[in-house]
Motif scaffolding. Structure first.
Motif, PDB file in Angstrom:
ATOM      1  N   THR A 150       3.874  85.173  73.508  1.00 47.37           N
ATOM      2  CA  THR A 150       3.546  85.212  74.944  1.00 47.37           C
ATOM      3  C   THR A 150       3.078  83.831  75.413  1.00 47.37           C
ATOM      4  N   THR A 151       2.263  83.190  74.586  1.00 48.50           N
ATOM      5  CA  THR A 151       1.726  81.862  74.932  1.00 48.50           C
ATOM      6  C   THR A 151       2.840  80.807  74.911  1.00 48.50           C
ATOM      7  N   LEU A 152       3.706  80.895  73.902  1.00 53.48           N
ATOM      8  CA  LEU A 152       4.814  79.919  73.813  1.00 53.48           C
ATOM      9  C   LEU A 152       5.760  80.064  74.997  1.00 53.48           C
ATOM     10  N   LEU A 153       5.984  81.308  75.430  1.00 50.33           N
ATOM     11  CA  LEU A 153       6.872  81.525  76.582  1.00 50.33           C
ATOM     12  C   LEU A 153       6.271  80.934  77.859  1.00 50.33           C
ATOM     13  N   ALA A 154       4.938  81.042  77.999  1.00 50.91           N
ATOM     14  CA  ALA A 154       4.293  80.450  79.183  1.00 50.91           C
ATOM     15  C   ALA A 154       4.438  78.927  79.138  1.00 50.91           C
ATOM     16  N   LEU A 155       4.295  78.338  77.961  1.00 42.73           N
ATOM     17  CA  LEU A 155       4.467  76.879  77.834  1.00 42.73           C
ATOM     18  C   LEU A 155       5.916  76.482  78.123  1.00 42.73           C
ATOM     19  N   ALA A 156       6.855  77.372  77.745  1.00 41.18           N
ATOM     20  CA  ALA A 156       8.271  77.095  78.038  1.00 41.18           C
ATOM     21  C   ALA A 156       8.522  77.232  79.542  1.00 41.18           C
ATOM     22  N   ALA A 157       7.827  78.183  80.177  1.00 49.21           N
ATOM     23  CA  ALA A 157       7.985  78.350  81.640  1.00 49.21           C
ATOM     24  C   ALA A 157       7.535  77.075  82.351  1.00 49.21           C
ATOM     25  N   GLU A 158       6.561  76.397  81.781  1.00 57.23           N
ATOM     26  CA  GLU A 158       6.036  75.158  82.364  1.00 57.23           C
ATOM     27  C   GLU A 158       6.944  73.971  82.056  1.00 57.23           C
ATOM     28  N   GLY A 159       7.866  74.156  81.105  1.00 50.42           N
ATOM     29  CA  GLY A 159       8.768  73.063  80.713  1.00 50.42           C
ATOM     30  C   GLY A 159       8.217  72.215  79.576  1.00 50.42           C
ATOM     31  N   ILE A 160       7.024  72.596  79.080  1.00 51.92           N
ATOM     32  CA  ILE A 160       6.413  71.800  78.001  1.00 51.92           C
ATOM     33  C   ILE A 160       7.129  72.072  76.682  1.00 51.92           C
ATOM     34  N   LEU A 161       7.534  73.349  76.482  1.00 55.69           N
ATOM     35  CA  LEU A 161       8.367  73.698  75.328  1.00 55.69           C
ATOM     36  C   LEU A 161       9.766  74.032  75.836  1.00 55.69           C
ATOM     37  N   GLU A 162      10.729  73.894  74.931  1.00 55.33           N
ATOM     38  CA  GLU A 162      12.069  74.408  75.226  1.00 55.33           C
ATOM     39  C   GLU A 162      12.300  75.592  74.305  1.00 55.33           C
ATOM     40  N   CYS A 163      13.010  76.628  74.807  1.00 50.60           N
ATOM     41  CA  CYS A 163      13.229  77.842  74.016  1.00 50.60           C
ATOM     42  C   CYS A 163      14.732  78.139  73.981  1.00 50.60           C
ATOM     43  N   HIS A 164      15.308  78.149  72.772  1.00 49.69           N
ATOM     44  CA  HIS A 164      16.724  78.518  72.608  1.00 49.69           C
ATOM     45  C   HIS A 164      16.816  79.472  71.433  1.00 49.69           C
ATOM     46  N   ASP A 165      17.570  80.548  71.604  1.00 54.39           N
ATOM     47  CA  ASP A 165      17.765  81.532  70.524  1.00 54.39           C
ATOM     48  C   ASP A 165      16.442  81.906  69.858  1.00 54.39           C
ATOM     49  N   GLN A 166      15.448  82.169  70.669  1.00 53.40           N
ATOM     50  CA  GLN A 166      14.128  82.617  70.193  1.00 53.40           C
ATOM     51  C   GLN A 166      13.391  81.604  69.333  1.00 53.40           C
ATOM     52  N   SER A 167      13.834  80.368  69.351  1.00 54.97           N
ATOM     53  CA  SER A 167      13.014  79.369  68.657  1.00 54.97           C
ATOM     54  C   SER A 167      12.595  78.294  69.660  1.00 54.97           C
ATOM     55  N   PHE A 168      11.448  77.698  69.350  1.00 57.35           N
ATOM     56  CA  PHE A 168      10.779  76.815  70.319  1.00 57.35           C
ATOM     57  C   PHE A 168      10.668  75.400  69.751  1.00 57.35           C
ATOM     58  N   CYS A 169      10.757  74.421  70.675  1.00 57.18           N
ATOM     59  CA  CYS A 169      10.434  73.039  70.292  1.00 57.18           C
ATOM     60  C   CYS A 169       9.725  72.365  71.472  1.00 57.18           C
ATOM     61  N   ILE A 170       9.030  71.272  71.179  1.00 61.40           N
ATOM     62  CA  ILE A 170       8.365  70.527  72.257  1.00 61.40           C
ATOM     63  C   ILE A 170       9.439  69.756  73.028  1.00 61.40           C
ATOM     64  N   ALA A 171       9.412  69.855  74.368  1.00 60.07           N
ATOM     65  CA  ALA A 171      10.386  69.101  75.177  1.00 60.07           C
ATOM     66  C   ALA A 171      10.203  67.609  74.889  1.00 60.07           C
ATOM     67  N   PRO A 172      11.317  66.869  74.699  1.00 57.66           N
ATOM     68  CA  PRO A 172      11.222  65.475  74.234  1.00 57.66           C
ATOM     69  C   PRO A 172      10.239  64.613  75.033  1.00 57.66           C
ATOM     70  N   ARG A 173      10.175  64.805  76.376  1.00 60.49           N
ATOM     71  CA  ARG A 173       9.316  63.904  77.176  1.00 60.49           C
ATOM     72  C   ARG A 173       7.820  64.079  76.888  1.00 60.49           C
ATOM     73  N   TYR A 174       7.441  65.203  76.242  1.00 61.94           N
ATOM     74  CA  TYR A 174       6.011  65.436  75.954  1.00 61.94           C
ATOM     75  C   TYR A 174       5.634  65.149  74.492  1.00 61.94           C
ATOM     76  N   LEU A 175       6.657  64.884  73.660  1.00 60.11           N
ATOM     77  CA  LEU A 175       6.402  64.761  72.218  1.00 60.11           C
ATOM     78  C   LEU A 175       5.320  63.744  71.867  1.00 60.11           C
ATOM     79  N   GLU A 176       5.485  62.519  72.385  1.00 57.15           N
ATOM     80  CA  GLU A 176       4.553  61.441  71.980  1.00 57.15           C
ATOM     81  C   GLU A 176       3.145  61.669  72.521  1.00 57.15           C
ATOM     82  N   ILE A 177       3.034  62.514  73.549  1.00 59.62           N
ATOM     83  CA  ILE A 177       1.719  62.789  74.154  1.00 59.62           C
ATOM     84  C   ILE A 177       1.021  63.931  73.416  1.00 59.62           C
TER      85      ILE A 177
END
Ligand SMILES: C[S@@+](CC[C@H](N)C(=O)[O-])C[C@H]1O[C@@H](n2cnc3c(N)ncnc32)[C@H](O)[C@@H]1O
Length: 332
Positions: free
Chosen positions: A55-82
């Motif tokens: 639920t928390t990861l989906l909210a972060l994905a809704a914000e664009g901070i995470l990306e979600c594909h095929d039920q797996s999550f990663c940090i969106a590239p523009r936020y990685l270094e931060i």
């Protein structure tokens, strides 16, 4: 923005803030690293509840901070270094400190009734919250120190006192750029332990010395031509700022320079908003701290014997007030 939307966004701002800070504090971004993971996999690793985490990861994905594909999550590239603790623009320690501050902010109503700050939250070892605080200062100061170097010529200075220098970030950045400069970082024992690690890592033990001390109780030493006071006076009541200004004047050679970096308020004390809100941070955490105006600070240091004031705008609503030790405190 229409007033109803504006107030609704303000009222609900806690949602985004709490989700982001909690994810950081629980090490979710660090565990994701530069990979792609499912919620179940991450939950097992971090010992978290899979449904709550998803639920928390989906909210972060809704914000664009995470990306979600095929039920797996990663940090969106523009936020990685931060977001990654070892990212080259990392803010992860200051976000952890912000999470700790949040526990106090939630009790603002109590502070308004009693006028007293909220005690240190007891649900975390003091050592951990101190490390979040001191390393969080490095996240801020790394950027600010580089900006100071761009805007102020430090080449005339030989011996700098970094008062309340925390993790020695400014001392390290300044000494790296100026081989003629040696520094003393003065702070409480917990901060100095972290400063020593950083100075060792930077390979600057020959030019940066640490001194354990309490700036209210102990002498600062003598013979400095530069005293740097970064994000210190906001934690003090006005009478204490007078003491610090006087002791800085005494530590400086005649003609020496003081540089005070702060989130200064304008004279009307309502802007910049970041400084007005920062005053709340001090209200909930300290006995008498607040954001000062540039004019108030100039008066404090003028009374201690400083002259020739000038100020320089820095990023992130900070400013640098610079003055020269004229050696004649008011009333002496
Ligand atoms: C907000 S941090 C600023 C750190 C650093 N100057 C910077 O700008 O990144 C305040 C620092 O003051 C130190 N400090 C707080 N009370 C102190 C005291 N009584 N004597 C010496 N240092 C103190 C803290 O340990 C911390 O490192």
């Amino acid at each position: 923005m229409d007033p109803k939307t504006q107030l609704t966004e303000l009222a609900q701002g806690y949602r985004q803030s709490i989700v982001l800070l909690t994810a950081c504090k629980l090490g979710i971004f660090a565990a994701l690293g530069r990979d792609r993971r499912t919620a179940n996999d991450l939950a097992a690793q971090r010992k978290l509840d899979p449904r709550a985490l998803e639920t928390t990861l989906l909210a972060l994905a809704a914000e664009g901070i995470l990306e979600c594909h095929d039920q797996s999550f990663c940090i969106a590239p523009r936020y990685l270094e931060i977001l990654l603790p070892d990212g080259d623009q990392t803010q992860s320690h200051i976000f952890n400190h912000n999470y700790n501050c949040l526990q106090r902010w939630c009790r603002l109503a109590e502070v308004l009734r009693t006028g007293q700050p909220v005690p240190e939250p007891a649900d975390e070892p003091e050592e951990d919250s101190l490390r979040d605080f001191i390393c969080g200062m490095a996240d801020i100061s790394r950027v600010a120190s580089k900006e100071v170097l761009e805007k102020v010529d430090l080449s005339p200075f030989r011996k700098m006192l970094d008062l309340g220098g925390g993790p020695a970030t400014a001392a390290i950045e300044f000494a790296r750029q100026h081989p003629q400069l040696s520094c003393v970082v003065f702070d409480l024992p917990g901060a100095i332990a972290i400063a020593r690690e950083e100075i060792l890592r930077a390979g600057l033990t020959d030019r940066i010395e640490t001194r354990i001390g309490d700036y209210y109780q102990d002498e600062f030493g003598q013979g400095f031509d530069l005293v740097y006071i970064s994000n210190i006076i906001h934690s003090m009541a006005p009478a204490d700022t007078d003491l610090i200004a006087r002791k800085s004047q005494q530590a400086l050679l005649p003609g020496g320079t003081v540089m005070i970096k702060e989130f200064f308020l304008e004279d009307d004390r309502t802007s910049p908003a970041a400084a007005a809100y920062f005053s709340i941070n001090m209200l909930v955490a300290t006995e008498g701290g607040k954001s000062y105006t540039l004019r108030e600070t100039r008066e404090i240091f003028r009374n201690a014997g400083f002259r020739d004031f000038r100020s320089i705008d820095l990023a992130a609503d900070s400013r640098l007030l610079i003055a020269r030790n004229a050696g004649t405190p008011t009333g002496s």
